[in-house]
Scaffold this active site. Structure first.
Site, PDB file in Angstrom:
ATOM      1  N   ARG A 236       0.824  -0.951  -0.141  1.00  0.00           N
ATOM      2  CA  ARG A 236      -0.242  -0.059  -0.293  1.00  0.00           C
ATOM      3  C   ARG A 236       1.208   0.973  -0.003  1.00  0.00           C
ATOM      4  O   ARG A 236       2.011   1.030   0.470  1.00  0.00           O
ATOM      5  CB  ARG A 236      -0.615  -0.266   1.017  1.00  0.00           C
ATOM      6  CG  ARG A 236      -1.511  -1.064   1.114  1.00  0.00           C
ATOM      7  CD  ARG A 236      -3.116  -0.390   0.329  1.00  0.00           C
ATOM      8  NE  ARG A 236      -3.981  -1.980   0.259  1.00  0.00           N
ATOM      9  CZ  ARG A 236      -3.895  -2.819  -0.075  1.00  0.00           C
ATOM     10  NH1 ARG A 236      -2.770  -3.644  -0.469  1.00  0.00           N
ATOM     11  NH2 ARG A 236      -5.000  -3.862  -0.296  1.00  0.00           N
ATOM     12  N   GLU A 265      -5.067   6.026  -6.660  1.00  0.00           N
ATOM     13  CA  GLU A 265      -6.048   4.742  -7.990  1.00  0.00           C
ATOM     14  C   GLU A 265      -7.537   5.513  -8.007  1.00  0.00           C
ATOM     15  O   GLU A 265      -7.968   5.464  -7.035  1.00  0.00           O
ATOM     16  CB  GLU A 265      -5.762   4.218  -6.722  1.00  0.00           C
ATOM     17  CG  GLU A 265      -4.435   3.786  -6.371  1.00  0.00           C
ATOM     18  CD  GLU A 265      -3.634   2.351  -6.060  1.00  0.00           C
ATOM     19  OE1 GLU A 265      -4.955   1.568  -5.894  1.00  0.00           O
ATOM     20  OE2 GLU A 265      -2.168   2.101  -5.525  1.00  0.00           O
ATOM     21  N   HIS A 285      -1.206  -1.357  -9.878  1.00  0.00           N
ATOM     22  CA  HIS A 285      -2.304  -2.076  -9.431  1.00  0.00           C
ATOM     23  C   HIS A 285      -2.430  -3.061  -9.039  1.00  0.00           C
ATOM     24  O   HIS A 285      -3.355  -3.965  -9.145  1.00  0.00           O
ATOM     25  CB  HIS A 285      -3.113  -1.217  -8.157  1.00  0.00           C
ATOM     26  CG  HIS A 285      -3.500  -1.792  -6.586  1.00  0.00           C
ATOM     27  ND1 HIS A 285      -3.873  -1.088  -5.936  1.00  0.00           N
ATOM     28  CD2 HIS A 285      -2.836  -2.851  -5.808  1.00  0.00           C
ATOM     29  CE1 HIS A 285      -4.216  -1.631  -5.011  1.00  0.00           C
ATOM     30  NE2 HIS A 285      -3.301  -2.323  -5.129  1.00  0.00           N
TER      31      HIS A 285
END
Length: 326
Positions: A236, A265, A285
């Site tokens: 993260r 994001e 991601h």
């Protein structure tokens, strides 16, 4: 039940074997990303169960209070994007299997891919050839170098195994309790956090993002890293102090980074400074995004829906709600 699924970008879920587990439900799948409360409210009206793809959409109080039919949120992994207290107040069950069965091997594999890509400058070499040039600089090997794993969880342990297979020396740093477990397992633990950041040639972050770990990697930590070192983050972005990574890379310590996670994001701003640094490898991601991983994840997520529909919710993260659930 009426089930809504958000953020299935490539309409993948319908193609998975596990999707058959929803055969007895009325399912709506959304393939784009929306965060505006008004639009989400319209999309989710009448939904009784909401399926989330990790943390792609924020599920906050203003939205939850506009969904009177919602009874269940089903997902996997951590849930900083959900207002759990509001769900409890409104009688909404939140079910989330926190990878209880196994680590995310897909994330571990991507982590190792980023390690090799960063150290050997693979993206830069590919870009050079596509631009009509030949080699672009000289990379570094992994053999005999030091791999640091920050965290002592399931994914970090798998990445450590990959490092040993490549002939690397592996060292851990983590919370005091996790360091004690690592030492009890016969593993090498750094003598201090300062020494950990100073000695690693590759340093990979593998922690959950909770209040205790938010910003746990500081600008001072990064400044201790070698100019030749690579920082990898597939966990993260919030584990690193806001803005610290960009400043550290500009300063030259560490000399490289490979990241799969970002403070915002989806990150689609082409002016983001990370995109304009030749010493950074960026991926969108995708650590957990593989068909094999999704079969595992969504089997759990759909099983949670069926358990709820049968009157026996499982993996409930707000168990107080069971006394007054909708």
């Amino acid at each position: 039940m009426k089930v809504s699924i958000l953020d299935d970008y490539f309409d993948t879920l319908r193609t998975l074997d596990c999707f058959n587990r929803l055969a007895d439900h009325e399912v709506t799948v959304w393939n784009d990303h929306v965060q505006e409360v008004e639009e989400l409210t319209g999309r989710l009206q009448g939904a009784e169960a909401l399926v989330l793809v990790r943390e792609r959409t924020q599920i906050r109080t203003p939205l939850l209070e506009r969904l009177p039919e919602l009874k269940l949120i089903s997902q996997r992994s951590v849930y900083p994007h959900i207002d759990i207290d509001t769900c409890t107040r409104l009688g909404i069950v939140v079910s989330s299997d926190l990878h209880q069965g196994s680590p995310s091997y897909a994330t571990a594999e991507l982590t190792w891919g980023l390690v090799i890509a960063g150290m050997r400058r693979i993206p830069q070499q590919v870009a050079s050839m596509k631009a009509g040039h030949w080699q672009d600089g000289v990379g570094r090997s992994l053999l005999f170098r030091t791999l640091g794993i920050y965290g002592y969880g399931r994914i970090g342990k798998v990445v450590a195994e990959y490092g040993r297979a490549f002939g690397m020396n592996v060292v851990f740093w983590a919370s005091e309790a996790s360091r004690a477990r690592a030492e009890a397992d016969g593993l090498v633990v750094a003598t201090s956090k300062e020494a950990f950041f100073e000695q690693c040639d590759v340093l990979s972050l593998h922690m959950r993002l909770v209040e205790a770990t938010r910003g746990i990697v500081t600008a001072e930590d990064l400044a201790r890293m070698k100019p030749s070192a690579l920082l990898v983050n597939t966990s993260r972005a919030g584990l690193i102090e806001p803005g610290a990574l960009v400043e550290a890379l500009l300063f030259g310590r560490p000399g490289m980074a490979a990241v799969d996670v970002y403070e915002t994001e989806p990150l689609v701003d082409t002016d983001d400074p990370l995109f304009h640094m030749d010493n950074v490898v960026c991926t969108p991601h995708i650590g957990y995004v593989s068909r094999d991983e999704w079969e595992i994840q969504f089997s759990d997520i759909f099983d949670q829906i069926n358990a709820f529909a049968a009157g026996s919710p499982i993996n409930v993260v707000n168990p107080v709600v069971l006394d007054h659930r909708r």
